[in-house]
Design a protein around this motif. Structure first.
Motif, PDB file in Angstrom:
ATOM      1  N   ASP A 174     -38.039 -31.040  72.345  1.00 50.85           N
ATOM      2  CA  ASP A 174     -37.686 -31.694  71.642  1.00 50.85           C
ATOM      3  C   ASP A 174     -37.426 -33.506  72.385  1.00 50.85           C
ATOM      4  O   ASP A 174     -37.526 -34.146  72.937  1.00 50.85           O
ATOM      5  CB  ASP A 174     -36.993 -31.259  70.661  1.00 50.85           C
ATOM      6  CG  ASP A 174     -36.230 -32.675  69.936  1.00 50.85           C
ATOM      7  OD1 ASP A 174     -36.478 -33.787  69.129  1.00 50.85           O
ATOM      8  OD2 ASP A 174     -34.593 -33.222  69.960  1.00 50.85           O
ATOM      9  N   PRO A 226     -41.384 -34.067  69.051  1.00 44.22           N
ATOM     10  CA  PRO A 226     -40.348 -34.208  68.709  1.00 44.22           C
ATOM     11  C   PRO A 226     -40.138 -33.513  67.547  1.00 44.22           C
ATOM     12  O   PRO A 226     -41.177 -33.723  66.695  1.00 44.22           O
ATOM     13  CB  PRO A 226     -40.093 -35.456  68.843  1.00 44.22           C
ATOM     14  CG  PRO A 226     -41.184 -36.334  69.460  1.00 44.22           C
ATOM     15  CD  PRO A 226     -42.135 -35.052  69.565  1.00 44.22           C
ATOM     16  N   THR A 227     -39.102 -32.985  67.396  1.00 47.35           N
ATOM     17  CA  THR A 227     -38.753 -32.130  65.785  1.00 47.35           C
ATOM     18  C   THR A 227     -37.232 -32.379  65.085  1.00 47.35           C
ATOM     19  O   THR A 227     -37.320 -32.551  64.290  1.00 47.35           O
ATOM     20  CB  THR A 227     -38.215 -30.833  65.838  1.00 47.35           C
ATOM     21  OG1 THR A 227     -37.780 -30.221  66.787  1.00 47.35           O
ATOM     22  CG2 THR A 227     -40.339 -30.083  66.346  1.00 47.35           C
ATOM     23  N   VAL A 266     -33.807 -28.836  65.402  1.00 50.33           N
ATOM     24  CA  VAL A 266     -33.015 -28.060  66.947  1.00 50.33           C
ATOM     25  C   VAL A 266     -32.516 -26.863  66.654  1.00 50.33           C
ATOM     26  O   VAL A 266     -31.995 -25.943  67.246  1.00 50.33           O
ATOM     27  CB  VAL A 266     -32.827 -28.993  68.114  1.00 50.33           C
ATOM     28  CG1 VAL A 266     -32.238 -28.452  69.047  1.00 50.33           C
ATOM     29  CG2 VAL A 266     -34.226 -30.038  68.424  1.00 50.33           C
TER      30      VAL A 266
END
Length: 264
Positions: free
Chosen positions: A228, A234-235, A240
């Motif tokens: 990320d 990207p989460t 995260v």
């Protein structure tokens, strides 16, 4: 050197607690933002997260030496795959900690001209590569244990077969023009059986090896953090934060109960 390594080992548990607190703040900030919390509250949570992160970086000063010593020990492992994965992983962790120390100096004001974004990206690259190698090591050990479990199951089933009346040979039940050594030529009904057998072996291996299971879960959670941060996958802050908190709790468990730590 030895005294510093012993000191670092003693502070590792505290660093893990601070890590759990940091990612709790990350998850809390995301939850509050989604819930429409006030700007001041969000700012307070972000400041707390930044202070905890800076404290963690201070506690990790000198961890590069411990990682280098771990790499020296891993060089002498007899298994070539484990030797390669662990040695390179520890060296990458040493570089990650070194970059993290430089980043701490920049955030603390000791290096005001430091490009913090560049050094942060550099540290996360080393961290990601170390995690990939750790996951490779976990997959390798799982494969070895699954093969061992399959052999022991085969020996047990063979002993049972010799003590019971013979049954028709599998080849007599196999359709013509089917090559058992080629999975692509197997009928669709046989493939799920093989898949279920592999899943059963995997569950058996992980259930009987809690240290390996915890290490796999911890590395799997951790790998999403650099992915990320580097923009590779990207989460979002919420995911995260949840992954970081989960891996921190698992790390604390291995410290509280040393037998849960995967060796070597």
């Amino acid at each position: 050197m030895d005294s510093w390594i012993r000191f670092s080992a003693q502070s590792q548990a505290k660093e893990r607690v601070f890590r759990a607190a940091q990612y709790t703040c990350t998850l809390l900030g995301y939850t509050l933002q989604k819930g429409g919390a006030g700007v001041e509250l969000l700012k307070t949570v972000k400041q707390l997260e930044a202070h905890v992160s800076l404290t963690r970086k201070l506690m990790r000063l000198g961890n590069s030496a411990e990682a280098v010593e771990a790499a020296k020990r891993a060089v002498h492992l007899s298994d070539s795959v484990l030797r390669l994965c662990l040695t390179v992983a520890h060296l990458n962790k040493a570089m990650y900690f070194a970059c993290d120390n430089v980043l701490w100096a920049g955030k603390a004001g000791l290096l005001p001209q430091l490009d913090q974004v560049k050094w942060s990206q550099r540290s996360f690259r080393y961290y990601l590569f170390a995690l990939i190698l750790n996951l490779t090591r976990d997959a390798y050990e799982i494969r070895l244990l699954m093969e061992r479990e399959a052999r022991s199951s085969h020996v047990g089933s063979k002993a049972t077969w010799t003590s019971s009346p013979p049954s028709p040979h599998p080849s007599s039940l196999t359709p013509e023009n089917v090559d058992l050594s080629d999975p692509s030529s197997l009928p669709g009904a046989i493939l799920p059986v093989r898949l279920r057998r592999q899943c059963h072996l995997l569950v058996t291996v992980l259930r009987s090896n809690p240290p390996l299971l915890l290490d796999l879960l911890k590395n799997a959670c951790d790998v999403f953090i650099p992915l990320d941060r580097l923009g590779i996958y990207p989460t979002g802050q919420g995911f995260v934060g949840a992954c970081g908190l989960a891996s921190s709790v698992l790390s604390i468990l291995t410290i509280v109960h040393p037998w849960l730590k995967l060796k070597p």
